[in-house]
Design a protein around this motif. Structure first.
Motif, PDB file in Angstrom:
ATOM      1  N   LYS A 112      26.844  31.966  38.944  1.00  0.00           N
ATOM      2  CA  LYS A 112      28.074  32.241  39.703  1.00  0.00           C
ATOM      3  C   LYS A 112      29.258  31.566  39.026  1.00  0.00           C
ATOM      4  CE  LYS A 112      30.608  33.475  43.329  1.00  0.00           C
ATOM      5  NZ  LYS A 112      31.843  32.700  43.183  1.00  0.00           N
ATOM      6  N   ASP A 113      29.072  30.329  38.553  1.00  0.00           N
ATOM      7  CA  ASP A 113      30.135  29.653  37.793  1.00  0.00           C
ATOM      8  C   ASP A 113      30.493  30.458  36.553  1.00  0.00           C
ATOM      9  OD1 ASP A 113      30.347  27.489  39.512  1.00  0.00           O
ATOM     10  OD2 ASP A 113      28.914  26.262  38.404  1.00  0.00           O
ATOM     11  N   TYR A 114      29.467  30.972  35.876  1.00  0.00           N
ATOM     12  CA  TYR A 114      29.695  31.767  34.669  1.00  0.00           C
ATOM     13  C   TYR A 114      30.558  32.990  34.991  1.00  0.00           C
ATOM     14  CZ  TYR A 114      28.746  34.947  30.789  1.00  0.00           C
ATOM     15  OH  TYR A 114      28.893  35.840  29.752  1.00  0.00           O
ATOM     16  N   LEU A 115      30.172  33.716  36.031  1.00  0.00           N
ATOM     17  CA  LEU A 115      30.918  34.920  36.396  1.00  0.00           C
ATOM     18  C   LEU A 115      32.342  34.596  36.848  1.00  0.00           C
ATOM     19  CD1 LEU A 115      28.254  37.066  38.285  1.00  0.00           C
ATOM     20  CD2 LEU A 115      29.161  37.424  35.986  1.00  0.00           C
ATOM     21  N   ASP A 116      32.526  33.452  37.480  1.00  0.00           N
ATOM     22  CA  ASP A 116      33.877  33.054  37.889  1.00  0.00           C
ATOM     23  C   ASP A 116      34.789  32.871  36.675  1.00  0.00           C
ATOM     24  OD1 ASP A 116      33.318  33.139  40.560  1.00  0.00           O
ATOM     25  OD2 ASP A 116      32.965  30.991  40.779  1.00  0.00           O
ATOM     26  N   ASN A 117      34.209  32.492  35.559  1.00  0.00           N
ATOM     27  CA  ASN A 117      34.979  32.383  34.321  1.00  0.00           C
ATOM     28  C   ASN A 117      35.272  33.756  33.722  1.00  0.00           C
ATOM     29  OD1 ASN A 117      35.244  29.389  33.232  1.00  0.00           O
ATOM     30  ND2 ASN A 117      33.261  29.531  34.244  1.00  0.00           N
ATOM     31  N   ILE A 118      34.285  34.640  33.786  1.00  0.00           N
ATOM     32  CA  ILE A 118      34.420  35.962  33.177  1.00  0.00           C
ATOM     33  C   ILE A 118      35.372  36.846  33.972  1.00  0.00           C
ATOM     34  CG2 ILE A 118      33.182  38.061  32.507  1.00  0.00           C
ATOM     35  CD1 ILE A 118      32.558  35.555  30.823  1.00  0.00           C
ATOM     36  N   LEU A 119      35.286  36.770  35.286  1.00  0.00           N
ATOM     37  CA  LEU A 119      36.095  37.625  36.152  1.00  0.00           C
ATOM     38  C   LEU A 119      37.501  37.037  36.255  1.00  0.00           C
ATOM     39  CD1 LEU A 119      35.536  40.237  37.733  1.00  0.00           C
ATOM     40  CD2 LEU A 119      35.183  38.828  39.755  1.00  0.00           C
ATOM     41  N   THR A 120      38.292  37.260  35.217  1.00  0.00           N
ATOM     42  CA  THR A 120      39.619  36.658  35.089  1.00  0.00           C
ATOM     43  C   THR A 120      40.680  37.744  34.941  1.00  0.00           C
ATOM     44  OG1 THR A 120      38.703  34.675  34.044  1.00  0.00           O
ATOM     45  CG2 THR A 120      41.042  35.119  33.678  1.00  0.00           C
ATOM     46  N   ALA A 121      41.698  37.681  35.782  1.00  0.00           N
ATOM     47  CA  ALA A 121      42.789  38.662  35.723  1.00  0.00           C
ATOM     48  C   ALA A 121      43.468  38.615  34.361  1.00  0.00           C
ATOM     49  CB  ALA A 121      43.805  38.378  36.828  1.00  0.00           C
ATOM     50  N   GLY A 122      43.741  39.792  33.828  1.00  0.00           N
ATOM     51  CA  GLY A 122      44.360  39.888  32.518  1.00  0.00           C
ATOM     52  C   GLY A 122      43.356  39.926  31.385  1.00  0.00           C
ATOM     53  N   GLU A 123      42.092  39.660  31.692  1.00  0.00           N
ATOM     54  CA  GLU A 123      41.037  39.666  30.680  1.00  0.00           C
ATOM     55  C   GLU A 123      40.026  40.785  30.928  1.00  0.00           C
ATOM     56  OE1 GLU A 123      40.839  38.056  27.972  1.00  0.00           O
ATOM     57  OE2 GLU A 123      42.200  36.353  28.174  1.00  0.00           O
ATOM     58  N   TYR A 169      45.705  43.317  38.115  1.00  0.00           N
ATOM     59  CA  TYR A 169      46.236  43.715  39.412  1.00  0.00           C
ATOM     60  C   TYR A 169      47.351  44.732  39.220  1.00  0.00           C
ATOM     61  CZ  TYR A 169      43.722  39.749  41.437  1.00  0.00           C
ATOM     62  OH  TYR A 169      42.750  38.882  41.839  1.00  0.00           O
ATOM     63  N   THR A 170      47.364  45.752  40.054  1.00  0.00           N
ATOM     64  CA  THR A 170      48.435  46.742  40.033  1.00  0.00           C
ATOM     65  C   THR A 170      48.981  46.899  41.452  1.00  0.00           C
ATOM     66  OG1 THR A 170      47.064  48.693  40.538  1.00  0.00           O
ATOM     67  CG2 THR A 170      47.144  47.961  38.233  1.00  0.00           C
ATOM     68  N   GLU A 171      49.994  47.712  41.602  1.00  0.00           N
ATOM     69  CA  GLU A 171      50.593  47.932  42.922  1.00  0.00           C
ATOM     70  C   GLU A 171      49.621  48.593  43.891  1.00  0.00           C
ATOM     71  OE1 GLU A 171      54.138  50.166  42.370  1.00  0.00           O
ATOM     72  OE2 GLU A 171      55.245  48.512  41.436  1.00  0.00           O
ATOM     73  N   THR A 172      48.660  49.306  43.350  1.00  0.00           N
ATOM     74  CA  THR A 172      47.699  50.003  44.207  1.00  0.00           C
ATOM     75  C   THR A 172      46.342  49.309  44.271  1.00  0.00           C
ATOM     76  OG1 THR A 172      47.084  51.423  42.340  1.00  0.00           O
ATOM     77  CG2 THR A 172      48.805  52.232  43.827  1.00  0.00           C
ATOM     78  N   GLY A 173      46.243  48.127  43.685  1.00  0.00           N
ATOM     79  CA  GLY A 173      44.985  47.385  43.715  1.00  0.00           C
ATOM     80  C   GLY A 173      44.516  46.995  42.335  1.00  0.00           C
ATOM     81  N   SER A 174      43.356  46.369  42.264  1.00  0.00           N
ATOM     82  CA  SER A 174      42.841  45.895  40.979  1.00  0.00           C
ATOM     83  C   SER A 174      42.259  47.044  40.160  1.00  0.00           C
ATOM     84  CB  SER A 174      41.776  44.822  41.193  1.00  0.00           C
ATOM     85  OG  SER A 174      40.679  45.359  41.911  1.00  0.00           O
ATOM     86  N   VAL A 175      42.347  46.896  38.851  1.00  0.00           N
ATOM     87  CA  VAL A 175      41.833  47.904  37.913  1.00  0.00           C
ATOM     88  C   VAL A 175      41.028  47.189  36.837  1.00  0.00           C
ATOM     89  CG1 VAL A 175      42.430  49.659  36.204  1.00  0.00           C
ATOM     90  CG2 VAL A 175      43.785  49.450  38.308  1.00  0.00           C
ATOM     91  N   GLY A 176      39.829  47.672  36.561  1.00  0.00           N
ATOM     92  CA  GLY A 176      38.997  47.071  35.523  1.00  0.00           C
ATOM     93  C   GLY A 176      39.531  47.350  34.139  1.00  0.00           C
TER      94      GLY A 176
END
Length: 213
Positions: A108-119, A123-130
């Motif tokens: 879970k710590d590992y994924l918290d590092n990977i799941l990083t905005a801009g990487e 985030y967009t006006e209509t929600g998050s985009v992968g």
């Protein structure tokens, strides 16, 4: 061809552990399949030699790496090394046991590092985009458990780990995940070795079926 193999068993040096045994089989199969034509990186998140930063107030509030302490800079650099490794992998194989119905804490710590905005997402006006894609990244999730979670009515609602992983990957733009399970390993009437051999056969067959080009 870049392949990343992630292992997440707390008893990381014990090859008798089901997840570790499957990881060993998977790695050997990949090595034979690639025959030196690709790169396989293996990361065991519980190995103390592998630094996995925890997300804290310091890491969340880090805005300018050039104006920070050595400790915070160490976390920042380690995080981006993990992100770079994840994003550069075309095939990712994840091996772990089920812990309290979900992924082990260190993973879970590992994924918290990977799941990083801009990487890996934005985030967009209509929600998050992968920011990743099934076209460039294929993920296989190998999960071991003592009970049977997708068939036993007592546990089906607690089958959280696969759902969690699919949700995390979807956030990054990866919408397909191959799931391979070795479950029911602690049920007395089950033949543990038969379960393991069946999971090994499925894993070897799946790895062998990919072209890795």
């Amino acid at each position: 061809m870049n392949i990343l193999q992630l292992m997440a068993h707390p008893d990381y040096n014990n090859q008798k552990r089901a997840a570790n045994r499957l990881a060993d089989v998977g790695l050997k199969t990949l090595q034979e399949k690639l025959n030196g034509q690709g790169t396989i990186e293996a990361l065991n998140v519980y190995d103390p030699n592998n630094f996995i930063p925890q997300i804290t107030a310091d890491t969340l509030n880090l805005t300018n790496p050039k104006e920070t302490s050595a400790e915070r800079l160490k976390n920042h650099e380690a995080q981006h090394k993990l992100i770079k490794q994840w994003k550069s992998a075309e095939y990712i194989y994840i091996y772990m046991p089920l812990h309290n119905w979900n992924v082990p804490a260190k993973f879970k710590d590992y994924l918290d590092n990977i799941l990083t905005a801009g990487e890996t997402f934005k985030y967009t006006e209509t929600g998050s985009v992968g920011l990743m894609s099934d076209k460039t990244t294929k993920v296989t999730f190998i999960l071991t458990s003592g009970s049977e979670y997708d068939t036993d009515y007592r546990y089906v609602n607690l089958d959280i780990a696969p759902q969690y992983m699919r949700g995390v990957l979807h956030m990054m733009g990866i919408n397909q995940m191959k799931l391979i399970r070795a479950q029911g390993l602690d049920i007395i009437i089950n033949d543990k070795e038969e379960i393991m051999k069946s999971a090994e056969k499925e894993l070897v067959g799946y790895i062998s079926s990919n072209s890795y080009k």
